[in-house]
Design a protein around this motif. Structure first.
Motif, PDB file in Angstrom:
ATOM      1  N   PRO A   1      36.917  42.124  34.283  1.00  0.00           N
ATOM      2  CA  PRO A   1      37.784  43.190  34.528  1.00  0.00           C
ATOM      3  C   PRO A   1      39.119  42.728  34.623  1.00  0.00           C
ATOM      4  O   PRO A   1      39.469  41.544  34.765  1.00  0.00           O
ATOM      5  CB  PRO A   1      37.470  43.909  35.887  1.00  0.00           C
ATOM      6  N   HIS A   2      40.215  43.619  34.543  1.00  0.00           N
ATOM      7  CA  HIS A   2      41.570  43.276  34.640  1.00  0.00           C
ATOM      8  C   HIS A   2      41.810  42.516  36.207  1.00  0.00           C
ATOM      9  O   HIS A   2      42.461  41.643  36.208  1.00  0.00           O
ATOM     10  CB  HIS A   2      42.472  44.438  34.740  1.00  0.00           C
ATOM     11  N   TRP A   3      41.373  43.145  37.213  1.00  0.00           N
ATOM     12  CA  TRP A   3      41.613  42.659  38.463  1.00  0.00           C
ATOM     13  C   TRP A   3      40.122  42.409  39.276  1.00  0.00           C
ATOM     14  O   TRP A   3      39.060  43.074  38.833  1.00  0.00           O
ATOM     15  CB  TRP A   3      42.224  43.827  39.412  1.00  0.00           C
ATOM     16  N   ILE A   4      40.098  41.278  40.278  1.00  0.00           N
ATOM     17  CA  ILE A   4      38.872  41.027  40.943  1.00  0.00           C
ATOM     18  C   ILE A   4      39.339  40.937  42.233  1.00  0.00           C
ATOM     19  O   ILE A   4      40.202  40.264  42.341  1.00  0.00           O
ATOM     20  CB  ILE A   4      38.408  39.843  40.093  1.00  0.00           C
ATOM     21  N   ASN A   5      38.748  41.330  43.155  1.00  0.00           N
ATOM     22  CA  ASN A   5      38.799  41.076  44.564  1.00  0.00           C
ATOM     23  C   ASN A   5      38.318  39.625  44.629  1.00  0.00           C
ATOM     24  O   ASN A   5      37.203  39.167  44.539  1.00  0.00           O
ATOM     25  CB  ASN A   5      37.791  41.845  45.154  1.00  0.00           C
ATOM     26  N   GLY A   6      39.445  38.847  45.214  1.00  0.00           N
ATOM     27  CA  GLY A   6      39.074  37.387  45.319  1.00  0.00           C
ATOM     28  C   GLY A   6      38.224  37.023  46.327  1.00  0.00           C
ATOM     29  O   GLY A   6      37.658  35.960  46.387  1.00  0.00           O
ATOM     30  N   GLU A   7      37.895  37.877  47.402  1.00  0.00           N
ATOM     31  CA  GLU A   7      37.142  37.578  48.147  1.00  0.00           C
ATOM     32  C   GLU A   7      35.502  38.006  48.004  1.00  0.00           C
ATOM     33  O   GLU A   7      34.697  37.274  48.564  1.00  0.00           O
ATOM     34  CB  GLU A   7      37.341  38.201  49.651  1.00  0.00           C
ATOM     35  N   THR A   8      35.352  38.859  47.184  1.00  0.00           N
ATOM     36  CA  THR A   8      34.051  39.418  46.806  1.00  0.00           C
ATOM     37  C   THR A   8      33.520  39.238  45.406  1.00  0.00           C
ATOM     38  O   THR A   8      32.448  39.243  45.398  1.00  0.00           O
ATOM     39  CB  THR A   8      33.793  40.906  47.074  1.00  0.00           C
ATOM     40  N   GLY A   9      34.450  38.865  44.529  1.00  0.00           N
ATOM     41  CA  GLY A   9      34.192  39.001  43.194  1.00  0.00           C
ATOM     42  C   GLY A   9      33.770  40.386  42.638  1.00  0.00           C
ATOM     43  O   GLY A   9      33.475  40.351  41.277  1.00  0.00           O
ATOM     44  N   ARG A  10      34.086  41.606  43.164  1.00  0.00           N
ATOM     45  CA  ARG A  10      33.816  42.768  42.808  1.00  0.00           C
ATOM     46  C   ARG A  10      35.148  43.076  42.007  1.00  0.00           C
ATOM     47  O   ARG A  10      36.164  42.870  42.221  1.00  0.00           O
ATOM     48  CB  ARG A  10      33.270  43.700  43.740  1.00  0.00           C
ATOM     49  N   VAL A  11      35.162  44.170  40.992  1.00  0.00           N
ATOM     50  CA  VAL A  11      36.043  44.609  40.203  1.00  0.00           C
ATOM     51  C   VAL A  11      36.826  45.467  41.171  1.00  0.00           C
ATOM     52  O   VAL A  11      36.446  46.204  42.169  1.00  0.00           O
ATOM     53  CB  VAL A  11      35.448  45.741  39.193  1.00  0.00           C
ATOM     54  N   LYS A  12      38.163  45.273  41.002  1.00  0.00           N
ATOM     55  CA  LYS A  12      39.382  46.129  41.575  1.00  0.00           C
ATOM     56  C   LYS A  12      39.840  47.032  40.448  1.00  0.00           C
ATOM     57  O   LYS A  12      40.550  46.524  39.727  1.00  0.00           O
ATOM     58  CB  LYS A  12      40.227  45.412  42.182  1.00  0.00           C
ATOM     59  N   PRO A  13      39.547  48.281  40.461  1.00  0.00           N
ATOM     60  CA  PRO A  13      40.009  49.281  39.242  1.00  0.00           C
ATOM     61  C   PRO A  13      41.555  48.844  39.289  1.00  0.00           C
ATOM     62  O   PRO A  13      42.427  49.138  40.135  1.00  0.00           O
ATOM     63  CB  PRO A  13      39.554  50.589  39.847  1.00  0.00           C
ATOM     64  N   PHE A  14      41.970  48.834  37.996  1.00  0.00           N
ATOM     65  CA  PHE A  14      43.336  48.890  37.495  1.00  0.00           C
ATOM     66  C   PHE A  14      43.793  50.179  37.283  1.00  0.00           C
ATOM     67  O   PHE A  14      45.174  50.491  37.275  1.00  0.00           O
ATOM     68  CB  PHE A  14      43.455  47.991  36.132  1.00  0.00           C
ATOM     69  N   GLY A  15      42.882  51.111  37.093  1.00  0.00           N
ATOM     70  CA  GLY A  15      43.200  52.580  37.100  1.00  0.00           C
ATOM     71  C   GLY A  15      41.829  53.380  37.294  1.00  0.00           C
ATOM     72  O   GLY A  15      40.904  52.686  37.330  1.00  0.00           O
ATOM     73  N   THR A  16      41.703  54.478  37.372  1.00  0.00           N
ATOM     74  CA  THR A  16      40.772  55.439  37.438  1.00  0.00           C
ATOM     75  C   THR A  16      39.650  55.062  36.521  1.00  0.00           C
ATOM     76  O   THR A  16      38.315  54.601  36.849  1.00  0.00           O
ATOM     77  CB  THR A  16      40.994  56.998  37.610  1.00  0.00           C
ATOM     78  N   LYS A  17      39.913  55.131  35.303  1.00  0.00           N
ATOM     79  CA  LYS A  17      38.819  54.866  34.133  1.00  0.00           C
ATOM     80  C   LYS A  17      38.917  53.198  33.815  1.00  0.00           C
ATOM     81  O   LYS A  17      38.023  52.917  32.724  1.00  0.00           O
ATOM     82  CB  LYS A  17      39.051  55.606  32.882  1.00  0.00           C
ATOM     83  N   ASP A  18      39.734  52.401  34.290  1.00  0.00           N
ATOM     84  CA  ASP A  18      39.939  51.227  34.050  1.00  0.00           C
ATOM     85  C   ASP A  18      39.144  50.312  35.082  1.00  0.00           C
ATOM     86  O   ASP A  18      39.760  49.613  35.924  1.00  0.00           O
ATOM     87  CB  ASP A  18      41.432  50.669  34.019  1.00  0.00           C
ATOM     88  N   ASN A  19      37.865  50.549  35.288  1.00  0.00           N
ATOM     89  CA  ASN A  19      37.364  49.768  36.297  1.00  0.00           C
ATOM     90  C   ASN A  19      36.041  49.139  35.731  1.00  0.00           C
ATOM     91  O   ASN A  19      35.023  48.826  36.173  1.00  0.00           O
ATOM     92  CB  ASN A  19      36.523  50.843  37.183  1.00  0.00           C
ATOM     93  N   GLY A  20      36.188  48.793  34.534  1.00  0.00           N
ATOM     94  CA  GLY A  20      35.046  47.827  33.630  1.00  0.00           C
ATOM     95  C   GLY A  20      35.864  46.634  32.937  1.00  0.00           C
ATOM     96  O   GLY A  20      36.616  45.971  33.746  1.00  0.00           O
ATOM     97  N   GLY A  21      35.185  46.266  31.935  1.00  0.00           N
ATOM     98  CA  GLY A  21      35.625  45.173  31.140  1.00  0.00           C
ATOM     99  C   GLY A  21      36.919  45.541  30.295  1.00  0.00           C
ATOM    100  O   GLY A  21      37.379  46.520  29.874  1.00  0.00           O
ATOM    101  N   ASP A  22      37.805  44.270  30.384  1.00  0.00           N
ATOM    102  CA  ASP A  22      39.071  44.346  29.932  1.00  0.00           C
ATOM    103  C   ASP A  22      39.305  43.347  29.050  1.00  0.00           C
ATOM    104  O   ASP A  22      39.291  42.106  29.325  1.00  0.00           O
ATOM    105  CB  ASP A  22      40.144  44.228  30.881  1.00  0.00           C
ATOM    106  N   LEU A  23      39.099  43.592  27.787  1.00  0.00           N
ATOM    107  CA  LEU A  23      38.938  42.417  26.602  1.00  0.00           C
ATOM    108  C   LEU A  23      40.184  41.742  26.414  1.00  0.00           C
ATOM    109  O   LEU A  23      39.972  40.594  26.107  1.00  0.00           O
ATOM    110  CB  LEU A  23      38.495  43.139  25.304  1.00  0.00           C
ATOM    111  N   VAL A  24      41.192  42.564  26.555  1.00  0.00           N
ATOM    112  CA  VAL A  24      42.570  41.458  26.303  1.00  0.00           C
ATOM    113  C   VAL A  24      42.809  40.489  27.290  1.00  0.00           C
ATOM    114  O   VAL A  24      43.015  39.434  27.083  1.00  0.00           O
ATOM    115  CB  VAL A  24      43.965  42.575  26.266  1.00  0.00           C
ATOM    116  N   GLU A  25      42.602  40.920  28.734  1.00  0.00           N
ATOM    117  CA  GLU A  25      42.581  40.038  29.677  1.00  0.00           C
ATOM    118  C   GLU A  25      41.738  38.867  29.732  1.00  0.00           C
ATOM    119  O   GLU A  25      41.872  37.701  29.993  1.00  0.00           O
ATOM    120  CB  GLU A  25      42.609  40.614  31.015  1.00  0.00           C
ATOM    121  N   THR A  26      40.480  39.323  29.167  1.00  0.00           N
ATOM    122  CA  THR A  26      39.359  38.396  28.956  1.00  0.00           C
ATOM    123  C   THR A  26      39.734  37.492  27.894  1.00  0.00           C
ATOM    124  O   THR A  26      39.572  36.165  28.145  1.00  0.00           O
ATOM    125  CB  THR A  26      38.255  39.157  28.696  1.00  0.00           C
ATOM    126  N   SER A  27      40.477  37.778  26.905  1.00  0.00           N
ATOM    127  CA  SER A  27      40.819  37.021  25.912  1.00  0.00           C
ATOM    128  C   SER A  27      41.838  35.937  26.351  1.00  0.00           C
ATOM    129  O   SER A  27      41.857  34.744  25.992  1.00  0.00           O
ATOM    130  CB  SER A  27      41.464  37.417  24.575  1.00  0.00           C
TER     131      SER A  27
END
Length: 457
Positions: free
Chosen positions: A130-156
């Motif tokens: 995902p775009h953001w990750i909680n550095g303490e837990t490794g869980r996704v931190k939503p970048f927006g309401t619907k942006d809570n999954g994979g972010d291919l550009v950031e991943t690239s």
């Protein structure tokens, strides 16, 4: 001969006192005396900015924080939120820091192992982080309401950094080879082809709750060229060339004859069709991807980026809004913190068509590979004449306005990373060489129809 005092900024990168990678980076700061040479200035800026990803990294993960506020005043208490793309720039920065001797090779390996182990257990979505990750837990931190999954550009951006780590250590010690293997396995786990959603274009986002509702196809031209390169290069989940030509290049519609300041744009800049977009478009994809002598049927990518930078520079020199300070040594419009109309801090994508009187130091400094004389002039002006306003513990602060006597005394990973990497590429070409000589990268570029006079493919 310049006299120096050495200042050790206390690092808070690790709660574990046995973690050797938490050692602070010593930065030589000149006291009053003779003017720094260009090389001394460049090294000072590179070393100080490197601290963003070393001294001020998120403690548990070792990743680059999304933002660093020296005063500790974080919005929503998100000091532990890490950024995927910015951490990719951070991986390249760490390789640069090791090469320059800012940290030891052993310290670098330890930090890079920490990051790899964190990413191995962090949330992924069909292989993409995902775009953001909680550095303490490794869980996704939503970048927006619907942006809570994979972010291919950031991943690239992240995986391009992984390639450079792998290439740097792949022929090293047993421990270094094991580190290289970790990063190799991580990047090979991304299912690039799945992010086509069955079409001949790549999509930016996928959410486990909202599926493809973000509906953001990657169509050029913007900062996303590297996403297609990484997708074509993948030995495990590769795309064909069709998404690049039909999606990104819009069946050739990406090309334009438009000019700005009598300088050809070459490719259409999305959202700014008759002028250039923000300067990060000339940086993010090209931290590893070397535009020197790189061509395909649509563009010469060196000319593209030099022209983009020249347009941004000429706009600031001509200064149509007559903002104070703008000129040949005070220029650079890109996305960064910004100044709202009421004087508060916001965020904006600055460019000629969206000029708010705010200069982002990363814009000019990261452009050193394209316009070295103009970049160094801006860097020197920032350091010598605005030092008390924009020079801080991790290099130049994110944004400044001489017109409003204002600065954002904060940092963003996506703005600090390109400075370190492009300064290194200007000095040695290190990150370009590592990335461009990776076998999969060469094959991916060939698949998409690229040619390189520099790397002979």
């Amino acid at each position: 001969m310049n006299k120096f005092i050495v200042i050790f900024f206390l690092a808070f990168v690790s709660c574990n006192s046995n973690d050797k990678s938490s050692a602070a980076v010593a930065v030589a700061v000149p006291v009053k005396g003779p003017t720094l040479s260009d090389e001394q200035l460049i090294d000072l800026v590179q070393k100080q900015t490197f601290k963003y990803f070393w001294d001020f990294a998120e403690p548990n993960s070792g990743m680059g924080r999304e933002r660093y506020h020296p005063d500790g005043n974080y919005p929503e208490n998100d000091a532990n939120i890490v950024t995927t793309g910015g951490s990719g720039f951070g991986l390249m920065s760490i390789i640069s820091g090791i090469s320059r001797g800012y940290v030891s090779r052993e310290e670098g390996v330890q930090r890079l192992n920490k990051i790899a182990d964190f990413l191995n257990t962090a949330d992924r979505f069909h292989g993409a982080w995902p775009h953001w990750i909680n550095g303490e837990t490794g869980r996704v931190k939503p970048f927006g309401t619907k942006d809570n999954g994979g972010d291919l550009v950031e991943t690239s951006f992240l995986t391009a950094g992984m390639i450079t780590v792998r290439e740097y250590f792949k022929n090293g010690t047993v421990e270094e080879k094991a580190l290289a293997e970790k990063y190799d396995l991580l990047w090979k786990g991304v299912d690039w082809d799945w992010y086509r959603n069955g079409r001949n274009v790549l999509y930016w986002h996928w959410s486990p709750n909202y599926a493809w509702e973000m509906n953001f196809p990657l169509e050029g031209y913007n900062e996303c060229l590297i996403t297609y390169v990484m997708a074509a290069a993948s030995p495990t989940h590769s795309i064909t060339s069709a998404p690049y030509h039909q999606g990104w290049a819009r069946n050739g519609g990406i090309v334009t004859a438009a000019t700005s300041f009598n300088i050809p744009l070459i490719l259409k800049h999305n959202g700014a069709e008759f002028t250039s977009g923000p300067l990060f478009w000339a940086h993010y994809s090209y931290l590893g991807l070397d535009p020197n002598q790189l061509t395909d049927q649509y563009a010469n990518y060196w000319d593209l980026n030099v022209n983009h930078t020249k347009i941004n520079y000429e706009y600031c020199v001509q200064n149509p809004h007559q903002y104070k300070g703008y000129g040949s040594n005070y220029w650079g419009l890109t996305a960064s913190y910004s100044r709202n109309d009421n004087g508060s801090i916001g965020y904006d994508a600055h460019m000629p068509s969206n000029d708010k009187g705010v200069i982002s130091p990363t814009a000019a400094i990261s452009s050193i590979v394209y316009l070295p004389q103009e970049s160094i002039a801006a860097m020197r002006n920032f350091y010598e004449n605005y030092n008390s306003q924009i020079w801080g513990p991790a290099g130049f602060y994110d944004a400044h306005s001489a017109n409003y006597n204002w600065s954002a005394r904060q940092y963003l990973a996506i703005d600090q990373g390109p400075q370190v990497v492009m300064l290194e590429n200007y000095r040695s070409g290190l990150l370009w060489k590592l990335f461009m000589n990776a076998p999969e990268v060469k094959q991916g570029l060939i698949k998409l129809g690229f040619q390189s006079g520099k790397y002979n493919f």
